[in-house]
Write an enzyme that holds these catalytic residues in place. Structure first.
Site, PDB file in Angstrom:
ATOM      1  N   ASP A 325      47.406  42.830  37.692  1.00 57.37           N
ATOM      2  CA  ASP A 325      46.418  42.943  36.628  1.00 57.37           C
ATOM      3  C   ASP A 325      45.043  43.309  37.171  1.00 57.37           C
ATOM      4  O   ASP A 325      44.245  43.953  36.480  1.00 57.37           O
ATOM      5  CB  ASP A 325      46.331  41.615  35.859  1.00 57.37           C
ATOM      6  CG  ASP A 325      47.564  41.371  35.010  1.00 57.37           C
ATOM      7  OD1 ASP A 325      48.276  42.354  34.718  1.00 57.37           O
ATOM      8  OD2 ASP A 325      47.830  40.211  34.646  1.00 57.37           O
ATOM      9  N   TYR A 447      40.668  33.686  32.131  1.00 55.49           N
ATOM     10  CA  TYR A 447      39.743  32.563  32.279  1.00 55.49           C
ATOM     11  C   TYR A 447      39.669  31.750  30.989  1.00 55.49           C
ATOM     12  O   TYR A 447      39.579  30.512  31.018  1.00 55.49           O
ATOM     13  CB  TYR A 447      38.363  33.119  32.650  1.00 55.49           C
ATOM     14  CG  TYR A 447      37.374  32.108  33.179  1.00 55.49           C
ATOM     15  CD1 TYR A 447      37.687  30.753  33.281  1.00 55.49           C
ATOM     16  CD2 TYR A 447      36.115  32.515  33.599  1.00 55.49           C
ATOM     17  CE1 TYR A 447      36.779  29.847  33.774  1.00 55.49           C
ATOM     18  CE2 TYR A 447      35.185  31.616  34.095  1.00 55.49           C
ATOM     19  CZ  TYR A 447      35.527  30.286  34.172  1.00 55.49           C
ATOM     20  OH  TYR A 447      34.614  29.387  34.651  1.00 55.49           O
ATOM     21  N   SER A 450      42.366  29.185  30.841  1.00 56.78           N
ATOM     22  CA  SER A 450      42.114  28.073  31.757  1.00 56.78           C
ATOM     23  C   SER A 450      41.074  27.109  31.201  1.00 56.78           C
ATOM     24  O   SER A 450      41.104  25.919  31.501  1.00 56.78           O
ATOM     25  CB  SER A 450      41.647  28.610  33.116  1.00 56.78           C
ATOM     26  OG  SER A 450      42.620  29.450  33.694  1.00 56.78           O
TER      27      SER A 450
END
Length: 603
Positions: A325, A447, A450
């Site tokens: 990615d 992110y 997370s």
């Protein structure tokens, strides 16, 4: 997506080496505009920018006749105020004096639109204009937007508007700024222009906003490309190889050799291949060995640079990425304007976007080059940084096209971040947290996930707001409208600065008085679909989404039973139901209601 490997590629916004190629068209109906009166940025009722007011798309600008008579645009009536209202929190009142007009257009947005629309625009002049953009001040006026005149110089917005009737050539520049979606010219045959225009102009109330036009245009183009098989005559293929992985250099050579030698479109050889210029002198890639094998490869093996990706993105008909990615993010970083279709091979660690297996590259490419492809137009953000020059002056800084997310955090400061979040000129909230993540649906698996954000399908048009360790537990992640203009400001009273990261790159400090804007990009990111449900497959594969151990198996009885190994032993407790007759052998035969009523002597 996951955080990718940083690339050594430079910002591709300050150079240009080849002719700029057109990527959208505009409607043939003539349009006229009249300059708005000057207003300050502090107004709560900004005058819409006429440049992007009337929705237009596709058809060549050179075919657009010069405007004749001014046309008055109907403005939506403001709803009457109710007899009651909710008072804003007291803390909000001190944050409403730095509002920026939602219709003010960044200079770099205008320049990129011109570069994407005008084939005759000199790249050298465009480069000089970009350099000028980074240094010239940005006055606080909603009516000011610089525009290139025929000499390649800047003129103020109202001067350009006044010259429309007398300079038809200048009027031809305007459609480039109006297109709500810039996409690769290879998709022209797969997009129904009339349907896109119909979608944009369907809502009379919201069609005046350029951000709404962009959101609606990108959505409709994405829907059409997903439903239709795009067949194109691919002549130039670009290969992006993951950095700091020498094994992939060997695979790049293998792939480039196969593409060039495999006959295509009636020719004895294949198509042109562009590889990273850093491989030109690589011993592993051995370009000289390829030329010795077939001298005709000399004209077919070419090299790409970040400058070429910026100035002439239409050169490439298809982009192949070898990596994970992070390599896909780097490809998005290279193409800060129009993006060619991207086909990503999974050669990294995870791979939410790399859904093609390299072991089957011959099968995949043969299918794409002969039968066509289906494309998913992924949403990107246009993020623009503004600097406070004092005395009410703002200067425009860097601008980035973001595929994953914009992260604003406190950086090395020990203090909690204090940020003002505006949406369409209205203060939404004052953020007190370690930071905020503004993510695209594509970046919802990075992110944002997370930090507690939700998984969002890439077809859902939304902006994800995910706080990082907020000071209040009630500050939860949320989805915002993709047509909203967001602005994040650092108050002048803030004790500390903030730091921005754009797709994990380009880390920039925001000082007191600075701000950054976020809007849906006119340049979506097209990825080739491997399967209709590839996103669900990738989430299940990489995150093991909703995967659990097998349920407890039924006991098969004791194989040493005296009744024989093939007989299943009867259960001592044969049900877990709470409704059965303890004294009856007919377990479960009576209905629960009848059994309960019988206990009460009602049945």
């Amino acid at each position: 997506m996951v955080e990718g490997n940083p690339s050594t590629g430079t910002r591709a916004t300050n150079t240009g080496t080849a002719a700029i190629t057109a990527c959208t068209r505009t409607p043939s109906a003539p349009q006229t505009f009249s300059p708005p009166p000057s207003t300050t940025l502090a107004t709560n009722n900004p005058v819409p920018n006429p440049i992007l007011k009337t929705p237009t798309l596709l058809h060549l600008a050179d075919d657009l006749p010069a405007p004749s008579s001014p046309k008055q645009h109907k403005q939506p009536q403001s709803p009457s105020k109710p007899s009651f209202f909710l008072k804003s929190p007291t803390s909000f009142s001190t944050h409403r004096n730095s509002i920026l007009s939602v219709e003010s257009v960044p200079r770099q947005t205008l320049l990129k639109a011109l570069a994407s629309r005008r084939p005759s625009l000199d790249p050298a002049k465009l480069t000089a204009s970009l350099d000028n953009v980074m240094t010239s001040p940005f006055p606080r006026s909603a009516s000011y937007s610089p525009l290139l005149n025929e000499e390649g110089n800047f003129t103020e917005y109202h001067d350009a508007m006044e010259s429309i009737s007398s300079a038809p050539d200048t009027a031809k520049l305007l459609p480039a700024l109006q297109s709500p979606c810039f996409y690769h010219q290879r998709f022209d045959n797969a997009v129904n222009v009339e349907r896109v225009l119909e979608e944009i102009t369907g809502d009379e109330y919201t069609s005046h906003s350029r951000l709404v036009q962009t959101a609606l245009g990108v959505r409709e183009v994405a829907r059409q490309l997903q439903r239709r098989n795009c067949k194109m005559n691919v002549k130039n293929i670009m290969i992006v190889t993951k950095a700091r992985d020498n094994q992939l250099v060997n695979l790049t050579r293998e792939l480039a050799h196969w593409i060039m030698k495999t006959p295509r479109y009636g020719s004895k050889l294949g198509v042109n291949v562009y590889v990273d210029k850093k491989l030109k002198e690589s011993k592993r890639f051995d370009a000289a060995g390829l030329l010795r094998e077939e001298p005709k490869f000399k004209d077919m093996l070419r090299y790409w640079t970040p400058d070429l990706c910026w100035s002439s993105p239409e050169t490439f008909d298809l982009v192949l990425t070898l990596g994970g990615d992070g390599t896909v993010l780097f490809t998005s970083w290279l193409f800060q304007r129009v993006v060619p279709p991207i086909l990503s091979f999974s050669l990294g660690s995870l791979g939410f976007l790399t859904n093609f297996q390299f072991e089957s590259y011959k099968e995949h490419l043969n299918k794409v080059l002969t039968e066509g492809m289906r494309v998913n137009m992924r949403m990107r953000f246009t993020c623009t940084v503004y600097r406070d020059e004092g005395n009410g002056q703002m200067s425009e800084g860097d601008q980035f096209e973001v595929l994953n997310e914009l992260v604003i955090d406190r950086g090395p400061s020990p203090y909690v971040s204090n940020l003002e979040l505006y949406g369409d000129d209205d203060l939404l909230t004052v953020v007190q947290a370690d930071g905020c993540i503004f993510s695209t649906p594509t970046g919802s698996t990075a992110y944002s996930l997370s930090a507690g954000g939700s998984l969002v399908h890439p077809d859902i048009p939304a902006i994800l707001l995910t706080p990082i360790c907020p000071h209040t537990l009630s500050f939860r992640p949320m989805l915002l409208n993709d047509s909203m203009l967001l602005r994040i400001s650092v108050p002048k009273s803030s004790r500390a600065t903030a730091w921005c990261a754009f797709d994990g790159k380009g880390r920039v400090e925001l000082k007191q008085g600075d701000h950054v804007t976020i809007a849906a990009s006119q340049y979506p990111f097209p990825t080739v679909l491997s399967a209709p449900n590839e996103w669900i497959d990738s989430v299940s594969r990489t995150l093991r989404w909703n995967t659990r151990a097998a349920q407890q198996k039924a006991w098969e009885g004791d194989s040493t039973s005296s009744d024989g190994p093939n007989l299943v032993e009867e259960w001592d407790i044969d049900t877990d139901s709470g409704v059965y007759d303890s004294d009856s052998d007919e377990t479960g035969k009576s209905s629960p209601l009848r059994r309960q009523m019988s206990l009460l002597n009602f049945a």
